[in-house]
Design an enzyme around this catalytic site. Structure first.
Site: not given
Ligand SMILES: Cc1ncc(C[n+]2csc(CCOP(=O)(O)OP(=O)(O)O)c2C)c(N)n1
Length: 631
Positions: A286, A372, A400
């Protein structure tokens, strides 16, 4: 390599695909530099987008997008995708009114095959699309690009399970595994994916295998060698996906363009051979390619403007405390007094302020991943055994877990305190993240009490109230900073279901809730200066509603206005109307609330003004209602 820039010549992936393979790396490099440059000015999701540059470029190069559907999970990593699909020049207004969105949207581009903002939906959507193509006899495929964080969402597993069951031939899942969610990723799956055999362990296994093989007669050797292979497979993360009937490809290096181009070309061939569904496991970093972000991907997940050379952010002006921090600090105080209190986040430790709680009570803090639904039923289980769980979940993300709130918590009248952050308008994140529906989805539920504080001081007291209440309770509060009011040193429990009369009057009454109570007061003061006597009632509770107080004021005043930062449909105003109707109180009423439409990204203050949800708008509504009663 040509010194000329390639990116300006790419208006769509068709242009990208016209380039020879050797030039794709240069495109990726230019994309990375441009993302850094543009985000340094506008802010945005930096580290995730940098980590996905090569994957997204290679996918567009190899696959026939948009006929082949590329579905990005969440969409926060999609800046390279937006730039390759004709939106480079629009970046200056990303997340701003009338600008492009921070996430993907079907209305924005034919290349945004599926909109998102919430995590974990991509595999289900891609499977649906792949299935539709099959029904319609189209020869294309669907590709879901999902992070290891997104993969912690229950839906992702539900989709893998289904895709494996139907053996969806034209489906590819690309797992972008950087071991990070916003914070470091959590969970057994994450550990499994990143499991690396230590060198001594590998030597030990090899030694055992060698001794064993040496001791075997010739005809058994063949089978034993197979067993050694199986041993290797056993230690590969592929086993899990193979068990779900996916062909596993990987792990591959997700920043090596040559590797990606070759792998995706092979995957395409495998699909043609009927070997789908396929899961490609790519290992990435990342923030890749920008040292400050790569070193601290958490800090650079979502950023404001920064200086490229140093990575330093523009200093923010000191202001009132953020609601999330007042919430977390209050919870810490309450948890010191009551050891039954535990805090739960679904991958948002930082955003909810619970990272503070974790520092003080690491044993009483749970990050369950982007889960969630699980968070809520896990809380219900804790409560069923006498704990006092506090799931802190953004209003938009709790949507959700609706059935878990209904079925597991409310129907069983369990002692769970929901802290709903980011309730109301959220600004740049836009329609998918607005906290606009929680009154509607919570106020119908039995046993639950539902509150919204007028400011950060009242939040403290409401949290105590919710914690002391022996059944389900929810407190919803806005994004960002409070009003800068003094914080009472003592936390007091409020009388359940009692509103607070902030100002008396008998021409009009404004019944306000949450973030719009202070603007309502301002409006009343302004109207007072014009000779009108306007009462302001801070409702505090949406459920139980202080119907007696509201009806009494309604009987005394000529008009009534309700005010809320929530959708008008099913919201607080609706609750007040129900109470008035039940009491047979008839008077002109205006419900000020968010309109019944998706509310796009933009500046919340400007949006409130446009919807008449500021002091001026409230005053206008009161005046026009009163004018109506005179005519
Ligand atoms: C249902 C939900 N909960 C929380 C989030 C907040 N959120 C946005 S990006 C993220 C992390 C995503 O991680 P990953 O899929 O591994 O992608 P990366 O940013 O590491 O590339 C979170 C928790 C969300 N978008 N949707």
């Amino acid at each position: 390599m040509s010194p000329d820039k390639l990116l300006p010549g790419i208006q769509s992936p068709e242009d990208l695909r016209r380039l020879p393979r050797e030039q794709v790396r240069q495109v990726a490099e230019e994309l990375r530099a441009e993302i850094i440059e543009r985000v340094s000015r506008t802010g945005g999701h930096l580290a995730s987008s940098l980590g996905a540059v090569e994957l997204i470029t290679a996918l567009h190069y190899v696959f026939d997008t948009p006929r082949d559907r590329l579905v990005l999970d969440v969409g926060h990593q999609g800046y390279p995708h937006k730039m390759l699909t004709g939106r480079r020049e629009s970046f200056d207004r990303i997340g701003k009114e009338d600008g492009i969105a921070k996430f993907l949207r079907r209305s924005e581009s034919p290349y945004d095959s599926f909109g998102a903002g919430h995590a974990g939906t991509s595999i289900s959507a891609a499977l649906g699309m792949a299935r539709a193509m099959q029904h319609q006899g189209r020869p294309n495929c669907a590709i879901a690009l999902i992070g290891d964080g997104g993969m912690t969402a229950g839906m992702a597993f539900e989709a893998l399970n289904h895709a494996g069951h139907v053996r969806q031939q034209n489906l590819v899942v690309v797992l972008n595994d950087n071991e990070m969610s916003i914070s470091p990723n959590v969970g057994a799956l994450s550990s499994y994916l990143s499991r690396k055999l230590s060198a001594p362990m590998v030597r030990h296994i090899k030694g055992l295998a060698k001794d064993f093989l040496g001791s075997l007669p010739g005809d058994m050797l063949h089978w034993a060698q197979k067993a050694e292979e199986s041993l290797k497979v056993f230690f590969s993360p592929g086993l899990l996906f193979e068990a779900l009937s996916f062909r596993y490809v990987g792990p591959i290096q997700g920043h090596r363009i040559d590797v990606l181009l070759e792998t995706f070309a092979n995957v395409k061939q495998m699909l043609a051979n009927g070997e789908g569904p396929i899961l490609v496991h790519a290992i990435t970093s990342k923030g890749y390619g920008y040292q400050p972000a790569q070193q601290d991907p958490f800090l650079y997940h979502g950023v404001g403007a920064f200086e490229i050379a140093s990575g330093r952010f523009r200093p923010s002006k000191p202001g009132p405390p953020k609601y999330q921090n007042v919430f977390a600090d209050t919870l810490i105080r309450l948890a010191r007094e009551d050891e039954r209190i535990v805090a739960i986040t679904a991958a948002m430790a930082d955003g909810t302020g619970l990272d503070r709680f974790k520092k003080v009570f690491p044993e009483r803090f749970y990050d369950v991943g982007i889960a969630e639904q699980h968070a809520v039923t896990f809380a219900a289980g804790l409560a069923a055994e006498g704990m006092k769980p506090v799931p802190a979940i953004y209003s938009t993300f709790l949507q959700r877990a609706y059935d878990q709130v209904v079925h597991d918590v409310c129907l069983q009248n369990l002692d769970v305190t929901f802290a709903l952050d980011r309730a109301g308008l959220v600004g740049a994140d836009g329609a998918t993240h607005q906290g606009a529906y929680d009154f509607a989805y919570l106020r119908t539920l039995p046993n639950l009490i539902l509150m919204a504080p007028k400011d950060e001081n009242e939040l403290q007291h409401m949290l105590r109230t919710a914690i002391e209440y022996p059944g389900p309770a929810a407190v919803r509060f806005p994004r960002g900073e409070g009003w800068g009011v003094p914080l009472d040193p003592e936390l007091k429990a409020l009388p359940i279901g009692e509103a607070e009369l902030l100002r008396d009057g008998d021409d009009a009454v404004v019944v306000a809730i949450g973030s719009l109570v202070h603007p309502a007061l301002e409006a009343a003061v302004e109207l007072g200066a014009q000779g009108l006597s306007v009462a302001v009632l801070n409702a505090r509770f949406v459920k139980p509603l202080d119907a007696a107080r509201i009806v009494a004021l309604a009987r005394r005043c000529r008009v009534l206005v309700t005010v809320e930062e929530h959708s008008g449909m099913g919201g607080f105003g609706g609750a007040v109307l129900e109470a008035l109707a039940a009491a047979g109180a008839a008077l002109p009423v205006r419900c000020l609330a968010l309109p019944d439409q998706p509310i796009e990204h933009g500046d919340p203050a400007a949006q409130k003004q446009a919807f008449g949800l500021d002091a001026e708008g409230i005053a206008r509504a009161v005046q026009s209602l009163l004018a109506g009663t005179r005519s």
